[in-house]
Design an enzyme around this catalytic site. Sequence first.
Site, PDB file in Angstrom:
ATOM      1  N   ALA A 202      45.812  38.448  27.041  1.00 54.84           N
ATOM      2  CA  ALA A 202      45.301  39.183  28.207  1.00 54.84           C
ATOM      3  C   ALA A 202      44.611  38.188  29.126  1.00 54.84           C
ATOM      4  O   ALA A 202      43.723  37.465  28.682  1.00 54.84           O
ATOM      5  CB  ALA A 202      44.311  40.263  27.769  1.00 54.84           C
ATOM      6  N   HIS A 203      45.048  38.138  30.360  1.00 54.54           N
ATOM      7  CA  HIS A 203      44.413  37.204  31.285  1.00 54.54           C
ATOM      8  C   HIS A 203      44.459  37.635  32.742  1.00 54.54           C
ATOM      9  O   HIS A 203      43.924  36.954  33.604  1.00 54.54           O
ATOM     10  CB  HIS A 203      45.074  35.822  31.188  1.00 54.54           C
ATOM     11  N   ARG A 204      45.101  38.764  33.031  1.00 54.06           N
ATOM     12  CA  ARG A 204      45.254  39.145  34.445  1.00 54.06           C
ATOM     13  C   ARG A 204      43.888  39.371  35.083  1.00 54.06           C
ATOM     14  O   ARG A 204      43.021  40.031  34.511  1.00 54.06           O
ATOM     15  CB  ARG A 204      46.076  40.435  34.584  1.00 54.06           C
ATOM     16  N   ASP A 279      49.189  41.553  28.732  1.00 54.46           N
ATOM     17  CA  ASP A 279      49.298  41.819  30.170  1.00 54.46           C
ATOM     18  C   ASP A 279      50.062  40.693  30.865  1.00 54.46           C
ATOM     19  O   ASP A 279      50.099  40.619  32.094  1.00 54.46           O
ATOM     20  CB  ASP A 279      47.918  42.057  30.816  1.00 54.46           C
TER      21      ASP A 279
END
Length: 369
Positions: A202-204, A279
């Site tokens: 997850a990094h958005r 994501d």
Amino acid sequence: MKVISILGIRPDWIKMKSVLNELDQRDLEHIIVHTGQHYSYNLDRIFFEQLKIRQPDFHLDVGSGAQGQQAARIIERSEKIIADEKPDFVIVFGDSNSSLAAIAAAKINVGVVHIEAGMRSFDWRMPEEKNKRIVDHVSNFLFVYTRWQRENLLREGIPSGKIHVVGNPTVDIIRQVAAKARSTRILSRLGLEEKKYFLVTAHRAENVDNKKSLVKILTSLKRVHKKYAKPIVCSLHPRTKERIERFNLSIPVGLEVYDPMGFLEFLDLEMNALCVITDSGTVQEETCILKVPCVAIRVSTERPETVALRASLVAGLEPSNVLSSVEIMLRRKPNWKHPYGDGKTGRRIVDILERAKGWSPLNETLEEA
Ligand code: UD1
Ligand code: UDP
């Protein structure tokens, strides 16, 4: 013919490896420019070493920064090299701030080639959504993976002659390194068993820069662990790590957190995961290609093909929705056929560019007029 490739973030190097190789092998001059958007060893050099990508010819050292500042540095510094080198084409990839080098090329009338054109999430909160629309509209050669992406561009008035459906170079790289990935022994090194763990990334920005959204993601993962009693292996992007610390959040029980990994290790983990929760855009493609169930922890996707094929579900961020999406994906048989082509995308793209030798954006504009 002279071509400059301008790239700068983790997925650029992985996905462009086959294109870069092809360009280096042909009878043309090929210059690689690294914007320096990603610079930490495990977001950058590790891919050059593992995938044997040659050293870039120029490094723009843009580093991290606010959106406008990073974009401005990329445009300003790439313009100088493009103006000095006078290439026939500048190639950019995807929708990161590094892809905005396209603006520099277009402004000084150098042909712009956009690989991974035509994706749309229709989520205007995303910095990437703005980037991809800008880049597509200043590009002369738009390489798309699927017919859906071509249709997005046609709907926005981009002439069909500029668009080429060529497949996805992710298939190229997976085919090239899958056997090597299997020999990393990363599962035994992490004490994991095949199909007995979840894999998470997850990094958005719109997910992790917002405390409420990040809490929802962590709560979702906690609930998945509680229900399935299986390890949740997480490759933690530095943006997310920094936000977890800044918001003073704790890592839930069951989440096994690692620094970003090499592509070979990560690919092996993807191939053997029970389900991937992510994501990431590219990971959604890779799981589709690898026939591994995927739950997208997002409210939108620019890869709806994977959803239509039943290879992924867009769960949103509410923990109950993430949990039920995991349940649904685990019940599905992974018998879809991915839409991303035959693993020869790099070759196909460079064939098309070679045939365009002598082409100039100025001539095209005059002909259109
Ligand atoms: C960028 C792309 C995103 C892509 C992702 C791939 C944009 C707008 N976003 O997001 O589309 O999915 O790369 O991973 O271009 N940092 C490090 N080391 C690095 C690079 C960054 O520690 O080598 C940290 C810095 O604190 C930085 C933060 O990560 O502020 C975010 O980096 P940035 O390049 O702005 O965006 P990404 O989140 O990586
Ligand atoms: N990846 C990797 N190591 C990791 C996590 C991801 O090599 O620890 C790879 C992954 O297989 C994919 C790419 O990085 O090829 C995805 O990058 P990311 O999710 O950062 O970017 P996005 O595709 O969302 O732009």
